[in-house]
Scaffold this motif. Structure first.
Motif, PDB file in Angstrom:
ATOM      1  N   GLU A 185      32.375  30.836  12.337  1.00 38.08           N
ATOM      2  CA  GLU A 185      32.415  30.328  10.975  1.00 38.08           C
ATOM      3  C   GLU A 185      31.017  30.404  10.388  1.00 38.08           C
ATOM      4  O   GLU A 185      30.014  30.282  11.113  1.00 38.08           O
ATOM      5  CB  GLU A 185      32.949  28.898  10.930  1.00 38.08           C
ATOM      6  CG  GLU A 185      34.406  28.794  11.341  1.00 38.08           C
ATOM      7  CD  GLU A 185      35.168  27.750  10.543  1.00 38.08           C
ATOM      8  OE1 GLU A 185      34.547  27.044   9.719  1.00 38.08           O
ATOM      9  OE2 GLU A 185      36.398  27.653  10.745  1.00 38.08           O
ATOM     10  N   LEU A 186      30.961  30.606   9.077  1.00 41.46           N
ATOM     11  CA  LEU A 186      29.683  30.713   8.378  1.00 41.46           C
ATOM     12  C   LEU A 186      29.487  29.468   7.527  1.00 41.46           C
ATOM     13  O   LEU A 186      30.413  29.007   6.851  1.00 41.46           O
ATOM     14  CB  LEU A 186      29.652  31.952   7.486  1.00 41.46           C
ATOM     15  CG  LEU A 186      30.011  33.286   8.148  1.00 41.46           C
ATOM     16  CD1 LEU A 186      29.943  34.414   7.127  1.00 41.46           C
ATOM     17  CD2 LEU A 186      29.095  33.569   9.318  1.00 41.46           C
ATOM     18  N   LEU A 187      28.281  28.940   7.535  1.00 36.80           N
ATOM     19  CA  LEU A 187      27.932  27.781   6.722  1.00 36.80           C
ATOM     20  C   LEU A 187      26.644  28.083   5.967  1.00 36.80           C
ATOM     21  O   LEU A 187      25.610  28.345   6.579  1.00 36.80           O
ATOM     22  CB  LEU A 187      27.754  26.542   7.600  1.00 36.80           C
ATOM     23  CG  LEU A 187      27.282  25.262   6.886  1.00 36.80           C
ATOM     24  CD1 LEU A 187      28.234  24.866   5.780  1.00 36.80           C
ATOM     25  CD2 LEU A 187      27.092  24.136   7.899  1.00 36.80           C
ATOM     26  N   ALA A 226      33.282  20.134  11.153  1.00 38.39           N
ATOM     27  CA  ALA A 226      34.550  20.813  10.873  1.00 38.39           C
ATOM     28  C   ALA A 226      34.534  22.240  11.408  1.00 38.39           C
ATOM     29  O   ALA A 226      35.532  22.725  11.963  1.00 38.39           O
ATOM     30  CB  ALA A 226      34.812  20.815   9.371  1.00 38.39           C
ATOM     31  N   ALA A 227      33.410  22.929  11.259  1.00 39.21           N
ATOM     32  CA  ALA A 227      33.323  24.320  11.718  1.00 39.21           C
ATOM     33  C   ALA A 227      33.397  24.400  13.236  1.00 39.21           C
ATOM     34  O   ALA A 227      34.069  25.279  13.798  1.00 39.21           O
ATOM     35  CB  ALA A 227      32.038  24.956  11.213  1.00 39.21           C
ATOM     36  N   LEU A 228      32.713  23.490  13.924  1.00 42.14           N
ATOM     37  CA  LEU A 228      32.734  23.510  15.392  1.00 42.14           C
ATOM     38  C   LEU A 228      34.106  23.173  15.950  1.00 42.14           C
ATOM     39  O   LEU A 228      34.441  23.576  17.065  1.00 42.14           O
ATOM     40  CB  LEU A 228      31.695  22.521  15.926  1.00 42.14           C
ATOM     41  CG  LEU A 228      30.231  22.965  15.785  1.00 42.14           C
ATOM     42  CD1 LEU A 228      29.297  21.795  16.031  1.00 42.14           C
ATOM     43  CD2 LEU A 228      29.928  24.115  16.743  1.00 42.14           C
ATOM     44  N   ALA A 229      34.932  22.467  15.183  1.00 47.06           N
ATOM     45  CA  ALA A 229      36.283  22.161  15.635  1.00 47.06           C
ATOM     46  C   ALA A 229      37.205  23.362  15.522  1.00 47.06           C
ATOM     47  O   ALA A 229      38.271  23.401  16.152  1.00 47.06           O
ATOM     48  CB  ALA A 229      36.851  20.999  14.812  1.00 47.06           C
ATOM     49  N   ALA A 230      36.778  24.382  14.745  1.00 44.27           N
ATOM     50  CA  ALA A 230      37.659  25.522  14.498  1.00 44.27           C
ATOM     51  C   ALA A 230      37.144  26.830  15.079  1.00 44.27           C
ATOM     52  O   ALA A 230      37.876  27.820  15.108  1.00 44.27           O
ATOM     53  CB  ALA A 230      37.871  25.698  12.981  1.00 44.27           C
ATOM     54  N   ALA A 231      35.893  26.872  15.519  1.00 45.72           N
ATOM     55  CA  ALA A 231      35.298  28.145  15.931  1.00 45.72           C
ATOM     56  C   ALA A 231      34.463  27.975  17.184  1.00 45.72           C
ATOM     57  O   ALA A 231      34.093  26.859  17.583  1.00 45.72           O
ATOM     58  CB  ALA A 231      34.433  28.706  14.803  1.00 45.72           C
ATOM     59  N   ASP A 232      34.156  29.106  17.814  1.00 48.54           N
ATOM     60  CA  ASP A 232      33.291  29.112  18.993  1.00 48.54           C
ATOM     61  C   ASP A 232      31.815  29.096  18.608  1.00 48.54           C
ATOM     62  O   ASP A 232      30.976  28.558  19.329  1.00 48.54           O
ATOM     63  CB  ASP A 232      33.563  30.368  19.834  1.00 48.54           C
ATOM     64  CG  ASP A 232      35.029  30.530  20.168  1.00 48.54           C
ATOM     65  OD1 ASP A 232      35.571  29.638  20.840  1.00 48.54           O
ATOM     66  OD2 ASP A 232      35.621  31.534  19.742  1.00 48.54           O
ATOM     67  N   VAL A 234      29.022  28.880  15.144  1.00 45.91           N
ATOM     68  CA  VAL A 234      28.751  28.618  13.735  1.00 45.91           C
ATOM     69  C   VAL A 234      27.382  29.190  13.399  1.00 45.91           C
ATOM     70  O   VAL A 234      26.400  28.936  14.111  1.00 45.91           O
ATOM     71  CB  VAL A 234      28.779  27.109  13.413  1.00 45.91           C
ATOM     72  CG1 VAL A 234      28.503  26.884  11.923  1.00 45.91           C
ATOM     73  CG2 VAL A 234      30.112  26.498  13.807  1.00 45.91           C
ATOM     74  N   ILE A 235      27.332  29.961  12.327  1.00 49.92           N
ATOM     75  CA  ILE A 235      26.057  30.514  11.870  1.00 49.92           C
ATOM     76  C   ILE A 235      25.713  29.852  10.545  1.00 49.92           C
ATOM     77  O   ILE A 235      26.451  29.966   9.566  1.00 49.92           O
ATOM     78  CB  ILE A 235      26.127  32.038  11.726  1.00 49.92           C
ATOM     79  CG1 ILE A 235      26.405  32.667  13.098  1.00 49.92           C
ATOM     80  CG2 ILE A 235      24.826  32.584  11.137  1.00 49.92           C
ATOM     81  CD1 ILE A 235      26.536  34.158  13.081  1.00 49.92           C
ATOM     82  N   THR A 294      28.453  26.783  19.863  1.00 51.23           N
ATOM     83  CA  THR A 294      27.047  27.110  19.657  1.00 51.23           C
ATOM     84  C   THR A 294      26.758  27.241  18.176  1.00 51.23           C
ATOM     85  O   THR A 294      27.533  27.847  17.432  1.00 51.23           O
ATOM     86  CB  THR A 294      26.693  28.435  20.354  1.00 51.23           C
ATOM     87  OG1 THR A 294      27.043  28.341  21.741  1.00 51.23           O
ATOM     88  CG2 THR A 294      25.210  28.745  20.225  1.00 51.23           C
ATOM     89  N   VAL A 295      25.641  26.685  17.761  1.00 54.23           N
ATOM     90  CA  VAL A 295      25.195  26.811  16.377  1.00 54.23           C
ATOM     91  C   VAL A 295      23.935  27.659  16.345  1.00 54.23           C
ATOM     92  O   VAL A 295      22.988  27.410  17.097  1.00 54.23           O
ATOM     93  CB  VAL A 295      24.913  25.436  15.742  1.00 54.23           C
ATOM     94  CG1 VAL A 295      24.336  25.609  14.339  1.00 54.23           C
ATOM     95  CG2 VAL A 295      26.187  24.606  15.694  1.00 54.23           C
TER      96      VAL A 295
END
Length: 425
Positions: free
Chosen positions: A4-6, A55-61, A63-64, A145-146
């Protein structure tokens, strides 16, 4: 792998800056075989960043995150990572020293806030920044991982290329992708013509329109499937396809001219120098671009380019023959092999009784001169059309020149589109 992208930044959230980072990241990650599930933009508050990260970490492996790593008080990405990990920010003295050295070399006074870029969440791994000061950060958090990267595009891209993409790339999962570039044909017509390609197994198509151009992205499960699709697409598209990948129409024109040791000069009215600017954006364009004349006022078309005064008096400045004489004037006065002339009405109002969107392009070469009048798609609200009309005129003029160099007729539309005027590009 799912990512996911943030994007962090009030300036992007409210529209002051276009989110080009997300577009670039989406392309690069997809090409690396990483599935991009969602892209989110949030403001600079700590609550917004931590909420979006959770929210992103709950949906993806993976996050960038881009943005929020600078020195000012509204750069809070580091603080958000530390809060989620429940660790303090600690100063990295090596990085602080690099910041001090860089400021001193620039002759500026070091401001204490600059050293905020050396404060990193405890346990985070710093990713080297070949293009700037603030490093990227890699941090393991509950859920995944972020990767936190600077918002400056050149710095973000450099860190991605050096540190992030090599870690994430999955050669087995990466699809085979190629973008075909076309000019002057409507999106619906391309989709109809390329239907046999889209029907192939293991192949999908995406149509990406812009003014007078459509990029067609072919994605296939295997390289052999992509090769088959590209071969078929080339046969179906003919000369409306001008290039592939990141090629621009101007770069293709430059290559064609350079290979033949020929030059072009331009005479512009409604485009106001945009055509010359497009041609000179290409590296090495001094070999092929002789120069240009921006004759915006009607009298200058006569005084600078030799357009017939009686023709201008009788027909006005927006006329096919005026475009031809502008092209001839540019070619003769600037000593080029080809001349291009563009005149028309970009709006918002009509000119000499000619409606908004009327465009005439003239081309002149050793074998003679001719004009071309493209049919440009216009929105219902013509007050919003000016920028697109000017851009479409540049594309149409370059494509006319490309066909002239190749010595082939320019096919503007195929028969099946004559009654289908929806989805114009």
């Amino acid at each position: 792998m799912r990512a996911e992208l943030l994007t962090v930044g009030d300036e992007i959230l409210i529209g002051d800056i276009v989110n080009g980072n997300a577009a670039w990241l989406g392309r690069e990650l997809t090409a690396a075989g990483v599935e991009v599930g969602r892209s989110t933009v949030v403001g600079d508050t700590l609550e917004a960043i931590t909420g979006a990260l959770t929210a992103a970490l709950a949906a993806a492996d993976v996050v960038i995150v881009t943005g929020g790593l600078g020195p000012t008080s509204d750069d809070r990405t580091r603080d958000a990572l530390a809060a989620l990990a429940q660790v303090p920010l600690v100063r990295d003295e090596t990085l602080a020293g690099l910041i001090r050295d860089r400021v001193e070399r620039s002759g500026l006074r070091l401001r204490p806030m600059s050293l905020r870029m050396a404060d990193v969440p405890e346990g985070a791994t710093m990713l080297p920044n070949p293009a700037g000061t603030a490093p990227g950060l890699r941090m393991e958090l509950p859920g995944g991982t972020v990767y936190a990267l600077p918002g400056v595009p050149s710095e973000m891209q450099a860190i991605m290329a050096v540190s992030v993409l090599p870690e994430l790339a999955d050669g087995d999962a990466a699809p085979a992708v190629l973008t075909l570039r076309t000019a002057g044909v409507w999106e619906t017509v391309l989709a109809t013509r390329l239907a046999p390609v889209e029907a192939l197994e293991e192949v999908s198509l995406a149509f990406l329109p812009s003014p007078s151009e459509v990029a067609v992205r072919l994605t296939a499960d295997t390289s052999s499937a992509l090769d088959k699709a590209v071969l078929m697409a080339r046969e179906l598209l003919g000369t409306v396809m001008y290039g592939t990948g990141e090629q621009s129409l101007a770069s293709v024109v430059h290559e064609l001219l350079a290979a033949r040791e020929r030059t072009v000069a331009v005479a512009e009215s409604l485009t106001g120098g945009l055509l010359g600017a497009e041609l000179t954006y290409v590296p090495g364009s001094s070999e092929t671009f002789a120069g240009g004349v921006t004759a915006y006022e009607t009298r200058l078309k006569h005084e600078l380019l030799g357009v017939s005064a009686s023709l201008l008096e009788e027909r006005g400045a927006v006329d096919p023959q005026v475009a031809v004489q502008m092209a001839e004037g540019a070619r003769e006065r600037l000593g080029a092999f080809y001349g291009l002339g563009v005149t028309g009405v970009a709006g918002p109002g009509s000119q000499d009784g000619k409606p908004v969107g009327t465009v005439h392009i003239g081309i002149s070469g050793p074998e003679g001169s001719r004009s071309f009048t493209p049919v440009l798609p216009l929105p219902p609200d013509l007050t919003q059309a000016r920028a697109n009309i000017r851009r479409m005129t540049v594309v149409q003029a370059l494509d006319l020149l490309r066909h002239e160099i190749l010595g082939v007729a320019m096919v503007r539309q195929w028969e099946e589109d004559q009654e289908d005027r929806e989805g114009l590009t």
